[in-house]
Structures are given as structure tokens and as C-alpha cells.
Design a protein around this motif. Sequence first.
Motif, PDB file in Angstrom:
ATOM      1  N   PHE A  12      56.410  60.598 -24.958  1.00  3.47           N
ATOM      2  CA  PHE A  12      55.760  61.685 -25.150  1.00  3.47           C
ATOM      3  C   PHE A  12      54.788  61.988 -24.071  1.00  3.47           C
ATOM      4  O   PHE A  12      54.718  61.017 -23.675  1.00  3.47           O
ATOM      5  N   ALA A  13      54.920  62.805 -22.772  1.00  3.21           N
ATOM      6  CA  ALA A  13      54.545  62.709 -21.841  1.00  3.21           C
ATOM      7  C   ALA A  13      53.053  63.271 -22.215  1.00  3.21           C
ATOM      8  O   ALA A  13      52.979  63.704 -23.401  1.00  3.21           O
ATOM      9  N   PHE A  14      51.734  62.585 -21.889  1.00  3.76           N
ATOM     10  CA  PHE A  14      50.490  63.445 -22.289  1.00  3.76           C
ATOM     11  C   PHE A  14      50.314  64.720 -21.303  1.00  3.76           C
ATOM     12  O   PHE A  14      50.962  65.402 -20.434  1.00  3.76           O
ATOM     13  N   ASN A  15      49.593  65.192 -22.581  1.00  2.00           N
ATOM     14  CA  ASN A  15      48.739  67.203 -22.118  1.00  2.00           C
ATOM     15  C   ASN A  15      47.773  66.115 -20.804  1.00  2.00           C
ATOM     16  O   ASN A  15      46.485  66.415 -21.854  1.00  2.00           O
ATOM     17  N   LEU A  16      47.628  66.192 -19.379  1.00  2.00           N
ATOM     18  CA  LEU A  16      45.927  65.906 -19.159  1.00  2.00           C
ATOM     19  C   LEU A  16      45.648  67.099 -18.617  1.00  2.00           C
ATOM     20  O   LEU A  16      46.013  67.960 -17.781  1.00  2.00           O
ATOM     21  N   GLU A  17      44.071  66.373 -18.518  1.00  2.00           N
ATOM     22  CA  GLU A  17      43.046  67.952 -18.216  1.00  2.00           C
ATOM     23  C   GLU A  17      42.610  67.963 -17.680  1.00  2.00           C
ATOM     24  O   GLU A  17      41.866  68.199 -17.396  1.00  2.00           O
ATOM     25  N   ALA A  18      42.143  66.247 -16.813  1.00  2.00           N
ATOM     26  CA  ALA A  18      40.696  66.121 -16.417  1.00  2.00           C
ATOM     27  C   ALA A  18      41.016  65.038 -15.143  1.00  2.00           C
ATOM     28  O   ALA A  18      41.207  63.861 -14.878  1.00  2.00           O
ATOM     29  N   GLN A  19      40.474  65.140 -13.666  1.00  2.00           N
ATOM     30  CA  GLN A  19      40.551  64.163 -12.341  1.00  2.00           C
ATOM     31  C   GLN A  19      39.677  64.298 -12.328  1.00  2.00           C
ATOM     32  O   GLN A  19      38.442  65.267 -11.834  1.00  2.00           O
ATOM     33  N   ILE A  20      39.763  63.041 -12.539  1.00  2.00           N
ATOM     34  CA  ILE A  20      38.035  61.912 -11.945  1.00  2.00           C
ATOM     35  C   ILE A  20      38.464  60.827 -11.564  1.00  2.00           C
ATOM     36  O   ILE A  20      39.937  60.165 -11.260  1.00  2.00           O
ATOM     37  N   LYS A  21      37.000  60.520 -10.765  1.00  2.00           N
ATOM     38  CA  LYS A  21      37.020  58.705 -10.086  1.00  2.00           C
ATOM     39  C   LYS A  21      36.469  58.298 -10.559  1.00  2.00           C
ATOM     40  O   LYS A  21      35.186  59.125 -10.885  1.00  2.00           O
ATOM     41  N   ILE A  22      36.648  57.073 -11.286  1.00  2.00           N
ATOM     42  CA  ILE A  22      35.519  55.962 -12.069  1.00  2.00           C
ATOM     43  C   ILE A  22      35.580  54.995 -10.920  1.00  2.00           C
ATOM     44  O   ILE A  22      36.891  54.260 -10.407  1.00  2.00           O
ATOM     45  N   GLU A  23      34.471  54.411 -10.823  1.00  3.39           N
ATOM     46  CA  GLU A  23      34.039  53.346 -10.471  1.00  3.39           C
ATOM     47  C   GLU A  23      33.325  52.277 -11.189  1.00  3.39           C
ATOM     48  O   GLU A  23      32.592  52.343 -11.773  1.00  3.39           O
ATOM     49  N   ASN A  87      35.985  62.402 -19.919  1.00  3.93           N
ATOM     50  CA  ASN A  87      36.210  63.312 -20.625  1.00  3.93           C
ATOM     51  C   ASN A  87      36.267  65.028 -20.922  1.00  3.93           C
ATOM     52  O   ASN A  87      37.493  64.348 -19.476  1.00  3.93           O
ATOM     53  N   GLU A  88      37.306  65.504 -20.840  1.00  2.00           N
ATOM     54  CA  GLU A  88      38.053  66.163 -20.530  1.00  2.00           C
ATOM     55  C   GLU A  88      37.613  67.169 -19.403  1.00  2.00           C
ATOM     56  O   GLU A  88      38.188  67.604 -18.007  1.00  2.00           O
ATOM     57  N   ASN A  89      35.974  67.898 -18.724  1.00  2.00           N
ATOM     58  CA  ASN A  89      35.772  67.971 -17.589  1.00  2.00           C
ATOM     59  C   ASN A  89      34.596  67.081 -16.665  1.00  2.00           C
ATOM     60  O   ASN A  89      34.019  67.870 -16.473  1.00  2.00           O
ATOM     61  N   ASP A  90      34.655  65.981 -17.549  1.00  2.00           N
ATOM     62  CA  ASP A  90      34.158  64.734 -16.705  1.00  2.00           C
ATOM     63  C   ASP A  90      34.395  65.316 -15.603  1.00  2.00           C
ATOM     64  O   ASP A  90      35.367  64.995 -14.454  1.00  2.00           O
ATOM     65  N   SER A  91      32.885  64.973 -14.435  1.00  2.00           N
ATOM     66  CA  SER A  91      33.009  64.786 -12.914  1.00  2.00           C
ATOM     67  C   SER A  91      33.478  62.921 -12.770  1.00  2.00           C
ATOM     68  O   SER A  91      33.492  62.023 -13.747  1.00  2.00           O
ATOM     69  N   ASP A  92      33.223  62.598 -11.400  1.00  2.00           N
ATOM     70  CA  ASP A  92      32.818  61.591 -11.141  1.00  2.00           C
ATOM     71  C   ASP A  92      31.603  60.321 -11.839  1.00  2.00           C
ATOM     72  O   ASP A  92      30.808  61.650 -11.617  1.00  2.00           O
ATOM     73  N   PHE A  93      32.332  59.518 -12.516  1.00  2.00           N
ATOM     74  CA  PHE A  93      31.052  58.473 -12.841  1.00  2.00           C
ATOM     75  C   PHE A  93      31.282  56.752 -12.640  1.00  2.00           C
ATOM     76  O   PHE A  93      32.092  56.517 -11.749  1.00  2.00           O
ATOM     77  N   LYS A  94      30.367  56.302 -12.270  1.00  2.00           N
ATOM     78  CA  LYS A  94      29.986  54.800 -12.442  1.00  2.00           C
ATOM     79  C   LYS A  94      29.964  54.036 -13.654  1.00  2.00           C
ATOM     80  O   LYS A  94      28.994  54.855 -14.218  1.00  2.00           O
ATOM     81  N   LEU A  95      30.417  53.398 -13.903  1.00  2.00           N
ATOM     82  CA  LEU A  95      30.259  52.426 -14.533  1.00  2.00           C
ATOM     83  C   LEU A  95      30.046  51.127 -14.396  1.00  2.00           C
ATOM     84  O   LEU A  95      30.408  50.495 -13.568  1.00  2.00           O
ATOM     85  N   LYS A  96      28.612  49.664 -14.687  1.00  2.00           N
ATOM     86  CA  LYS A  96      27.685  49.014 -14.110  1.00  2.00           C
ATOM     87  C   LYS A  96      28.376  48.065 -15.739  1.00  2.00           C
ATOM     88  O   LYS A  96      28.025  48.210 -16.588  1.00  2.00           O
ATOM     89  N   ILE A  97      28.464  46.374 -15.113  1.00  2.00           N
ATOM     90  CA  ILE A  97      28.805  45.815 -15.947  1.00  2.00           C
ATOM     91  C   ILE A  97      29.024  43.939 -15.907  1.00  2.00           C
ATOM     92  O   ILE A  97      28.932  44.279 -14.664  1.00  2.00           O
ATOM     93  N   ASP A  98      27.960  43.705 -16.923  1.00  2.00           N
ATOM     94  CA  ASP A  98      27.687  42.068 -16.759  1.00  2.00           C
ATOM     95  C   ASP A  98      29.170  41.277 -16.673  1.00  2.00           C
ATOM     96  O   ASP A  98      28.599  41.394 -17.892  1.00  2.00           O
ATOM     97  N   GLU A 108      26.414  55.950 -14.970  1.00  2.00           N
ATOM     98  CA  GLU A 108      25.670  56.824 -14.139  1.00  2.00           C
ATOM     99  C   GLU A 108      26.208  58.056 -14.309  1.00  2.00           C
ATOM    100  O   GLU A 108      27.070  58.673 -14.194  1.00  2.00           O
ATOM    101  N   SER A 109      25.043  58.982 -13.907  1.00  2.00           N
ATOM    102  CA  SER A 109      25.605  60.653 -14.116  1.00  2.00           C
ATOM    103  C   SER A 109      26.087  61.268 -15.114  1.00  2.00           C
ATOM    104  O   SER A 109      27.047  62.171 -15.122  1.00  2.00           O
ATOM    105  N   THR A 110      26.057  60.574 -15.686  1.00  2.00           N
ATOM    106  CA  THR A 110      26.733  60.657 -17.330  1.00  2.00           C
ATOM    107  C   THR A 110      25.898  60.427 -18.705  1.00  2.00           C
ATOM    108  O   THR A 110      26.181  59.815 -19.044  1.00  2.00           O
ATOM    109  N   PRO A 111      25.010  62.045 -19.525  1.00  2.00           N
ATOM    110  CA  PRO A 111      24.336  61.522 -20.207  1.00  2.00           C
ATOM    111  C   PRO A 111      25.091  61.522 -21.525  1.00  2.00           C
ATOM    112  O   PRO A 111      24.471  61.023 -22.475  1.00  2.00           O
ATOM    113  N   ASP A 112      25.710  62.147 -22.001  1.00  2.00           N
ATOM    114  CA  ASP A 112      26.266  61.800 -23.159  1.00  2.00           C
ATOM    115  C   ASP A 112      27.184  60.688 -23.223  1.00  2.00           C
ATOM    116  O   ASP A 112      26.822  60.053 -24.600  1.00  2.00           O
TER     117      ASP A 112
END
Length: 467
Positions: A12-23, A87-98, A108-112
Amino acid sequence: MRFLCLSFLLLFAFNLEAQIKIEFEVSNYESDSLIVGYYIMDRQLVQDTVLRDDNGRFILDSNEDLAPGVYLLLLQPDNNFIQFLVNENDSDFKLKIDYPLLSEIQYESTPDKSAFQDYVDLVTAIRPTAAVLRDTIEVMRSKGQDPGEFEGQLTRMDDTVEKMQKDIVENYPGSVAALLLKANININTPEFEDTDEGGIQKYLYYRKHYFDNIELDNPVSLRTPFLHQRIDYYLNKLTPNHPDSICNTIDSLLHWMSPSEESFKYYLSHFLNTYAKSKIVGYDAIYVYLVDNYYSKGKAPWVEEENLLKLEDNANKVRPVLIGKQGPDITVYDEMNNPISISDIEYEYLVLLFWSPDCGHCKKTMPDFIEFDKKWRDRGIRTFAICSKHQEKVKDCWEYVKEKDMLGFINAADEFHKSRFKLKYNVQSTPKVFILDKNREILMKNVGGDQLDRVMEELLKRENEKE
């Protein structure tokens, strides 16, 4: 941890809901690619491959919306992975990994997400100590010693974890983090008497409240690692092992999911495929039930007409020979071309055996059927062996009967398939076995020759208990 499966989902195709950019900022990482995966039911599948850009960054910038849920970031070359949330209404965010330690994961910029990562870090840090404490408590109790001090430490750890869970659920409602942690909150079961009746009441309470903290009607739950395990446990461990009970449970599950069209579609299809392939005797009744009560009633509008007709045709073939149905009477012929009908045979129980002389499994298991017949014949249990060959190949049947000493059976064939036994008993392969009572009710089917003796003992025991 290892990434279990990388493939593409075509159902099935997804019911997609959030356009974001993740770095993804991955330190100490030499590969020029990352693989982003996602959960769907019990699968881990590929979402995209992210390449390092000219500025040395990994950016997931999909042209399509990104469905909310739990995602996986697979790192090369060892295929270790971490999980991250969308999340459904996420804005762009950054994930740092070692890398390669996969430690110090930061959002970054995502308290939850940051709060959830703090929770994960805490649980990871205290898990070894908690395991030692539990082992110590168990050993001390076995020696009659008071583990109170250690129990206190463990309780304080549990309280800290539980408080973090509740804080995230309360502070970030609607987030994937809250969905995950809410689903892992334990059910507070009341105290019941330590008796058989108390045990039953405890089971019924636990089963009734099993999904209290799980959002079955939320499509985001589909894209988490917990939902399918919970449903599988509820269906296979908390539901009586009987087709009627399983059908009732499936009805409940699909009803609870029905506000989410996506969840309903996935799980109705999953249940149908599961029971269509099941090797458990009697579970074909669940397949027929799903076709009759969902697909044939228009509750699966995504299924094309051609496929729907195939499902209904398969169900129509299986339905007449479900356990509990009255087996069709058929008339076939002995070697001298004399007619023999099931209704003509005197028996308490009839083992209806469809076989073929060139069937490898028939050759392997026929000695078991012969031994069974010798043991049970004098107790009113007969074996009606019908060879599945037609026309000029019927002569091979009679040669095989004599060669293998099957003369104790009631042997028959149907040269021109006048009886249509293959259709009436859905004989698509051999050997095919049905056990009928004297009213031709199908008590059991698809029993192997090596299991037949034990199954008959169990059937007789069950019948005696009814009297």
C-alpha cells in the motif's frame, strides 16, 4: 543491533503527512552513504539512501512527505543502526551522532526528541545495574535473606524511569515519543485471590485492559517497533486457541483500528495472508471467515475485482470441508467396478484417505496408515482409501494396493471422476486425510500417517468426556 531486513514494501502507499529536511552529522564516519529505514508492522524497510554532499553533510530532503513514526539510520559498513523519531508536524531538524560508538546522540531544535533521547540514555545507563540488583535480590530471597536495601535501590530506579515516561507523555502529547512511552506504561492489575478463580479473573482483567495505553486507531503506531509484537501476543497468547475465538479477537482488533484506514488495510491483509498460509489444522476456517465477512462484504475496496473473485473461489472450495461440517457423500468404485459410497460403509469413525501411487509422501507414510488400520479396524474404525488417479492410470492404483499390502483398507478409485471427489473434498495434493464420525461430521483433517494413532486416541478421549 543489526538491521534485519532491507526491502521495498509494495502493498500500500503511505498516507504521508510531514515535509521536513533532516541533517545527519556523523563524526568519525568514513562511508559516503547512509540508509534510512522505517518500521511497518513487523518489517524494517528502506525509505531512502542518503549520500554525503559536497559540503560533507548527509541531508534527507525528500521530494515526498515523510510519514510520522520511528525511523532507522543504518551506518556502513557494519550495518549498525540507531532509531530516530519523526512527528506529524515536524520542522527541519539536525541529528548528531558519534560513530562508531553511536554515543552522544543529540537532536537540535526538537525538545520532545531530546527528552526522549535523555530517557533512552538513562535506561541504557542503568540497565546493567538494575540487572545486577534483580539477580542479587533473587539470590538473597532464595537464601532467606532480606534484600530490602537492594529492593529500595531498584524501586528508586524504576520510579525515576517511570517519572521520565510520564513527563514526556504529559509534556509532548501527540508526539511519537509520547506514543512510544505511553504504550510501555505497565497495566496496574488489581490483587486477586491466589486461587484458580482468582487466576481467571486476573487473566480476564489483563486481557480487557491490554490495549489501554496503545493507540490502535493511530496510523503512527504502524510505524513503531512495538505494535505488531503486542497484537501478535494478544492474538496468540491471550486468545483461546480456537478458530471461533480467534475470529472474535480479529473482529475486535479491526474494529478498534477502523478509524485509521491505513491500519485497517494493513492488518486485514496481514490476517488474511497469515491464515491462508497457516499449517495449523482448522485455521482455514479463519481464512474463510475473513473472506466472507470482510472481503465479500465490500470492506476491502482496495482489492481488485479479479483478486476478489480468486479469494472467494478459494473460500468456496474450502468451506464445505471445514472441521465441523458434514463431509459430502461420494460414490466411487472398487477394482471390480462395484460402487461404494461413504454412506454404505458401517463404521464408528472413518479415515478418508486420498492417495496416489506416484506420490512420494504417500509412499513414505503408507506403512503408518497400514499399521493404524490393523490396530483400529476391530474397534469400528475403518480406512476408506481412494486413489486419485483417473482413466488408464487407475490400473496403477490396484497394482500398488496389492504390492503394499493395503488390502485391509476399503479401496476405491473413480476412473472417470464421476463423483467429483477432488472438488467436493478440495483434494489438491496427496495424501489428504479426513476423519469422519458416523454422521459424516468432519472431526479432523490433514493428519499425517505418523500422527494418526495419537490423534485418534485424543478424539476418542474427547468424545468420552462428552458422554
